[in-house]
Design an enzyme around this catalytic site. Sequence first.
Site, mmCIF file in Angstrom:
data_model
loop_
_atom_site.group_PDB
_atom_site.id
_atom_site.type_symbol
_atom_site.label_atom_id
_atom_site.label_comp_id
_atom_site.label_asym_id
_atom_site.label_seq_id
_atom_site.Cartn_x
_atom_site.Cartn_y
_atom_site.Cartn_z
ATOM 1 N N GLY A 57 0.276 -14.697 -5.965
ATOM 2 C CA GLY A 57 1.272 -15.647 -5.468
ATOM 3 C C GLY A 57 2.133 -16.119 -6.620
ATOM 4 O O GLY A 57 1.747 -15.981 -7.782
ATOM 5 N N CYS A 84 -4.833 -11.762 -9.340
ATOM 6 C CA CYS A 84 -3.803 -12.503 -10.079
ATOM 7 C C CYS A 84 -3.889 -14.008 -9.789
ATOM 8 O O CYS A 84 -4.857 -14.638 -10.194
ATOM 9 C CB CYS A 84 -2.439 -11.911 -9.752
ATOM 10 N N TYR A 85 -2.945 -14.583 -9.068
ATOM 11 C CA TYR A 85 -3.050 -16.019 -8.753
ATOM 12 C C TYR A 85 -4.398 -16.322 -8.106
ATOM 13 O O TYR A 85 -5.020 -17.349 -8.399
ATOM 14 C CB TYR A 85 -1.909 -16.439 -7.812
ATOM 15 N N HIS A 174 -2.808 -6.029 -10.341
ATOM 16 C CA HIS A 174 -2.646 -5.846 -8.893
ATOM 17 C C HIS A 174 -3.189 -4.484 -8.451
ATOM 18 O O HIS A 174 -2.511 -3.472 -8.604
ATOM 19 C CB HIS A 174 -1.162 -5.958 -8.522
ATOM 20 N N GLU A 176 -3.417 -3.298 -5.592
ATOM 21 C CA GLU A 176 -2.764 -2.773 -4.387
ATOM 22 C C GLU A 176 -1.511 -1.951 -4.667
ATOM 23 O O GLU A 176 -1.029 -1.252 -3.792
ATOM 24 C CB GLU A 176 -2.429 -3.930 -3.427
ATOM 25 N N ASP A 232 7.687 1.472 19.591
ATOM 26 C CA ASP A 232 6.761 0.381 19.883
ATOM 27 C C ASP A 232 6.514 0.223 21.384
ATOM 28 O O ASP A 232 5.377 0.089 21.824
ATOM 29 C CB ASP A 232 7.280 -0.948 19.304
#
Length: 517
Positions: A57, A84-85, A174, A176, A232
């Site tokens: 964040g 991280c955060y 990170h 990800e 969708d």
Amino acid sequence: MDIHSEKILILDFGSQTTQLIARRIREQKVYCEIHPFNVSIDKIKEMSPQGIVFSGGPASVYADDAPKTDPKILELDIPVLGICYGAQLMTVQLGGRVERAEKHEFGKADLEVLFTGGVFAGMEKNRAEYQVWMSHGDRIEALPDGFEVSAVSEHSPHAAIRHTKKSLVGVQFHPEVAHTLIGVDVLRNFIFGLCGCKPQWTMQSFVETTVAAIRKQVGDEQVICALSGGVDSSVTAALVHRAIGGQLTCIYVDNGLMRTGETESVLRFFREKTDLKVIHVAAEDYFLKELDRVADPEEKRKRIGYGFIKIFEEEAKKLGDVKFLAQGTLYPDVIESVSFKGPSAVIKSHHNVGGLPEVMKLALLEPLRELFKDEVRQLGLELGLPEEAIYRQPFPGPGLAIRILGEVTGERLHILRQADVIVLEEMKRSGLYRKTWQSFAVLLPIRTVGVMGDERTYENVVAFRSVDSVDAMTADWSRLPYDLLGRISNRIINEVRGVNRVVYDISSKPPSTIEWE
Ligand code: XMP
């Protein structure tokens, strides 16, 4: 009703990459959900996840308005991975210290792993070769009791930390993002090793559990669905149909603003390949009349949206007692409404069936609300929808009306449809159709002078727009080969009567938008 036997929770502290964490975990066939950072501890207990990830964040943990979770979450005996955060918050909440780093660490860094268990299982010790991606101003300075350093980088003496007895792990990098080359391994070690999940969330299992859940929710009631032919709504219809068959009726409203052949191909597929009930409402004349002499973009959007709801409601009433409306809401729409982004200004009134449930007292059935777009595509294939329907580029609800700038007339629709066919043919032929987010023609409300043969012409201009994007929130114009641009321009000018000039749109979003109106 919770239909997932295992799940990972991701608490969102506002990182740009929170959705990526979810995607990476789901790619491992483990189900996960994103929740706002301040979800209550009772709700977490109720969801009983196998593990929790604290996202990164933008805030500093010591800022007055820093987002904080209930520290008791760390005592639940559920494995937690702080990123991280998230790692800094965990540190501070457990009694450690975080400080503004002298040197910020942004971009690639080499990680040296000191502890080769936990999230670093399978990696080698003391090899400063594991490339990771960092993005932080603060850094962990003092560890809480019970923690040790499990990896370092040049500027982070605590690049990764772990509790020596509990499954609490923090990483400054990170995992990800693609630049963290060991990112997938770290996440796999967390979800399979520390959390004990099994890779069992597949599209096949999704279909089985969702079909059962729809049956339970709907019982013997009737359901309607607005079918537009887009991915969708088509996948929603196919999935609900698989669950409740004849209790579902789809309504396809032809507003006369569709692309060439669109209505026919959608109806053909559902009628020939399924026994889905589809009501085809031919409302071209109604919409053209509503749009007569209307040039303002918002007014066009509103009239089309209103007309659609009116027709849909009329048709649904004819069916009698309907209790549910099936809608293709996707996961990004759900997360946007829970995350802590501020309210955004209305840029365009989107056309959808949003107002209907209240007017008609319908309950919503949203079987795709846990899925990302690419997962919906996979699901569509699993349900047997044809590839051409699955990989179709998005098409806006108000259709070609917002690609004809100024007044919409039958004649202008005819011109745009022909140009649009050429764009799609050439994009598909070049192999770039699936690589671009959207490629389409726009008919401009100006005329320019040209020369054809020896004759002076004074005709329309078509703008060609092609953009690359992952979620339509931001987009950049596609760097298409000049030859392709040339061919599209030539063909439109030669084959579409009434057009003597083609221009290519090289604006990004923001500050422009994808559609011109
Ligand atoms: P903009 O033009 O806002 O478009 O950058 C973002 C994406 O949304 C599509 N779009 C719509 N989709 N109803 C829809 O279902 C609408 O009213 C609508 N307006 C724009 C657009 O094609 C792009 O993919």
